[in-house]
Structure formats: structure tokens, C-alpha cells
Motif scaffolding. Structure first.
Motif: not given
Length: 481
Positions: A135-153, A164-173
């Protein structure tokens, strides 16, 4: 009356016979031995009721006669005893049944793939869900990654997605849009276009050539007044198709720059009227900017000598993209010959295909059709004459292939007649005629047409100053009369 021994014996015999039928024996009680009690007269017992099937009692013989012995019952056994009930035959022993063969123990099912979120060890390897290496590669067991600021997820699974994520405050998008600055060589509004290439700068003075004019909205025009004089600059006049002349000569010119700030692609037509009178004769060219007088063939689009005689020139249906600049060049026809004042009119109009749709009349040939010179837009011309007036267009599809005759006899103005298979495509021209002869300014075409093909017939006015009049179009199957 006394019972004699003989009589008693007869009665006993009869009774014995009855009892024999019932399977009993009373012979012992019938002895006439006094010792046996035979000498005593027993108490009279009531005679038993005769059974319907009992043997009738024999009549007594006369005294002194022996009593006949009863016939032996062939059914009786030799000893005179009733047959005992036969012993029931024993049931046969059941045949032994073979013992069932032992069934093999079912093989255990092989373990399945590990399901990574059901709290079970599905593959029996001692590890459950995300603790299982499978299960090492299963999405259920994968730790969350960095926020992508324009993919709707919500990539980092913190409950906030994209901007809406604070991690995207400085992203140009996610930054508020910044107005484009049109002269800083930077893409300020983040649309991958910078400065004058950005539509936001189309109307900015920094992006317009010096003295540039904005084109008019569609359906309207702008006018420029000028004069070709002796002090104007000169250049080597090219031919109308933008190629160089064999004997280059210098001609006075004026250049007018226009820019399309409408934010959509347009078509323009530029018309010059030479107002000097007499020998005034000019030339008109259209160039994609920039225009270099030292290289007059570079960026040249098209040129024209005469429109409506020598008193005018026109270049038409020139595409101009949103934000693009064109340069309209007016020049003298003859070298070193100033021609004085002129008026330049630059009209913005719909694409030719749209114009075709708006002015085309469907007809059922053959027949006669009538119209007026005021119906067209003046955007079309045939190859046989520089017709610059307004035109009417008729579309028809012949039912049969063969020779067809088209003419404009009885029209009240000078006509030019031409036929195309595609209205907006000058290269699809089939035939063209200006005048039937030197005495008739009407037009006539005899040509071969194919059944099932739609043809566009143009009835054009020869000159732009023809503003009144009516025309007649005759479509005849067969040769012209």
C-alpha cells in the motif's frame, strides 16, 4: 330320566368336536371312568348357542349301537391338535452399504491483494492497510503533497483549495490582477503578453505609432484630408502587385498609419479621391507596419492605380488583426508631379463571407431578375474590369449541365458581370464581361455550367460614382441570342 353312559359319551363327543373347531381339547373331561368323575352326572350347563358354522349335533343312535366316529378333519394335524400360528418369517438382513469415500479437505483460498483501507490483512502477510508495503503507493496511504494553486483540488488536504489555501498567497495565479503597464517590458497582468503585444495596450499612446489613427467600428469609416506636394518625401513606386518596376522612379508620397483597437479582427477598405482635377492621378498602397520607403516591396500587401477612372484609387478587403497596425500610402502616379489635395476614406466592414450572406439572393433559373445599384457594398470586383461600384449577387443551381447565357440588357447603368462558384473567393471566378461591345455598356456571358453546382452571379456597377439606377439580369438556358 337317567342319562346313560352312552348318551353322555355322545354329548361329550359332540362338544369335543365343537371345541376342536375352536382349538381346545376336553377329552380328559369326557372319561366315563367313575374315578374320573364320569359316573357322576354333572350339573347341567346351559347349552352353548350353536355357532352358525358349528357342526350339527348328531342324532343319537338306538341303544346298544356304537356311535360312529366323526370323520377326520383333513385340515387337522395327526394328533388332533389345531395348527399353531406359523412363526413369522424373519426380515432379511439388510445388505451392507459401502461406506462413503472420505472427501478431501478443501484447499485454503490463496490470499488476495491487500485492500488499503478496510482494517484487514487481505494478503495474510501480517501487515494491515497502510502498514503493508503493498500500500506504499496507494493514495489512501500517501501523505498529502504541496498545494497546487490552479488545479481545483485540495492537494495538501487542509480543507482549502487553490487560492483559498494560505500556501498560495504568494502564487502569481492568486495575486490580484495588476493592470498592464505598456512600456516596462514586463507581463504585469500575467496573461503571457507584455507591453504593446497585450490587448490592454492597443489604445495606449505608447503603443501607437506617431500620428496613428484608430480604425472605426464595424460599419463606419474615418476620413483623412491631405495633399501631395513638391516638398513631400519620395520613394520608388512599386507595381500594383507590390513588385519592383524595371525603371524605378521617385514619387511623392504620404503615409497614414492606422491601428485596430477594436480587440477583434477586422477588414478595412481604403479609398482615395484625387481632388486636384485635370491631370491629377495617384496611386494607393497598403502595408503591414512598419513601412520603409527605402524598401518599398517589404511588407507591401496590395496596390491600386485607378478606381472610378483616374480620379481615385482603392485597396479593399485588407485584413487587420486586433492590435495590428497598417500603413496606407498615397502617392503620385507620375514622378516629380505633385497632384495637390486628396481625401482618404478608411472603412471598417464585416468579413467578406458575411457580406456575401447578406447581399445574395437565391433564384430559380432561368428567368429575369431586377435590382438597384444601391443594394451592394462595393467590396467586390471582377477580373475583366476595375469595377468599383456597388454590386448585387444572385445565386442559382442549374438543373442541367450545358451552355447558359447571362446578360444585363435593359439595365440603366454601366455594368460588369462576373460569375464565381464561391462568393467570397475571387479565385473561383468562372467568367467575366464588362461591355457587350463598344456601343453597349451592358454585359453578357455565355459559358458552360454544371448541374448541381451553385453559382454566384455578380451584377456590379462599373464606377463608384454610380449611385442611382436599376439593373436587369437575364438567365437563359442555351446559347445567347
Amino acid at each position: 330320566m337317567h342319562n346313560s353312559p352312552l348318551l353322555r359319551r355322545s354329548r361329550c363327543l359332540a362338544l369335543s368336536l365343537c371345541l376342536l373347531a375352536a382349538g381346545l381339547s376336553l377329552v380328559a373331561g369326557c372319561s366315563d371312568d367313575p374315578a374320573d368323575g364320569g359316573g357322576a352326572e354333572p350339573e347341567a350347563n346351559p347349552e352353548p348357542e350353536a355357532s352358525p358354522e358349528a357342526t350339527p349335533e348328531p342324532e343319537p343312535n338306538p341303544e346298544g349301537q356304537p356311535t360312529p366316529e366323526p370323520e377326520a378333519n383333513p385340515e387337522a394335524n395327526p394328533e388332533g391338535q389345531p395348527e399353531a400360528n406359523p412363526e413369522p418369517e424373519p426380515n432379511p438382513e439388510p445388505e451392507p452399504q459401502p461406506e462413503p469415500e472420505p472427501q478431501p479437505e478443501p484447499e485454503p483460498e490463496p490470499p488476495g491483494d491487500e485492500v488499503c483501507d478496510n482494517n484487514a490483512d487481505d494478503d495474510n502477510d501480517g501487515a494491515i492497510d497502510c502498514l503493508d508495503p503493498d500500500c506504499s503507493l496507494d493514495p489512501t496511504c500517501t501523505p498529502p503533497g504541496d498545494e497546487i494553486c490552479g488545479n481545483g483540488a485540495d492537494d495538501d488536504e487542509d480543507g482549502a483549495a487553490d487560492c483559498l489555501d494560505a500556501d498560495c498567497a504568494l502564487d502569481p495565479a492568486c495575486r490580484p490582477p495588476t493592470p498592464e503597464i505598456c512600456d516596462n517590458n514586463a507581463d504585469d497582468d500575467g496573461n503571457d503578453l507584455s507591453d504593446c503585444a497585450d490587448p490592454a495596450c492597443f489604445t495606449d499612446p505608447a503603443c501607437q505609432p506617431e500620428g496613428a489613427l484608430n480604425i472605426a467600428p464595424r460599419g463606419e469609416s474615418i476620413s483623412v484630408n491631405g495633399a501631395l506636394e513638391a516638398g513631400d518625401p519620395r520613394f520608388n513606386l512599386p507595381l500594383f502587385n507590390c513588385t519592383a518596376r524595371q525603371d524605378p522612379t521617385e514619387h511623392h508620397f504620404d503615409a497614414v498609419t492606422i491601428v485596430n483597437n477594436t480587440r477583434v479582427d477586422q477588414l478595412i477598405t481604403a479609398t482615395a479621391q484625387w481632388l486636384g482635377g485635370g491631370t491629377s492621378d495617384g496611386y494607393l498602397f497598403a502595408y503591414n507596419a512598419p513601412f520603409d520607403p527605402q524598401s518599398p516591396q517589404t511588407n507591401c500587401v496590395v496596390g491600386n492605380d485607378d478606381f472610378n477612372g483616374r480620379s481615385g484609387s482603392r485597396v479593399d478587403n485588407i485584413p487587420i488583426r486586433a492590435g495590428q497596425s497598417l500603413v496606407i500610402v498615397a502617392s503620385t502616379f507620375a514622378p516629380d508631379t505633385p497632384i495637390g489635395p486628396y481625401t482618404l476614406t478608411i472603412a471598417t466592414h464585416a468579413p467578406i463571407a458575411e457580406v456575401c450572406d447578406s447581399i445574395t439572393t437565391l433564384v430559380d433559373a432561368p428567368g429575369t431578375y431586377r435590382g438597384t445599384v444601391t443594394e451592394g457594398d462595393g467590396l467586390f470586383t471582377g477580373s475583366c474590369a476595375p469595377a468599383r461600384g456597388k454590386e448585387s449577387v444572385y445565386a442559382f443551381t442549374p438543373a442541367t449541365s450545358g451552355t447558359w447565357c447571362l446578360n444585363t440588357l435593359s439595365s440603366t447603368y454601366d455594368t460588369v458581370l462576373y460569375v464565381r462558384t464561391t462568393c467570397s473567393d475571387a479565385g473561383s471566378q468562372v467568367a467575366c464581361n464588362d461591355d457587350i461591345n463598344s456601343d453597349l455598356t451592358q454585359s453578357r456571358i455565355q459559358t458552360q455550367l454544371e448541374a448541381g453546382i451553385t453559382y454566384h452571379i455578380f451584377v456590379d456597377a462599373y464606377a463608384s460614382n454610380i449611385v442611382m439606377g436599376s439593373h436587369v439580369l437575364n438567365i437563359i438556358e442555351g446559347s445567347c441570342p
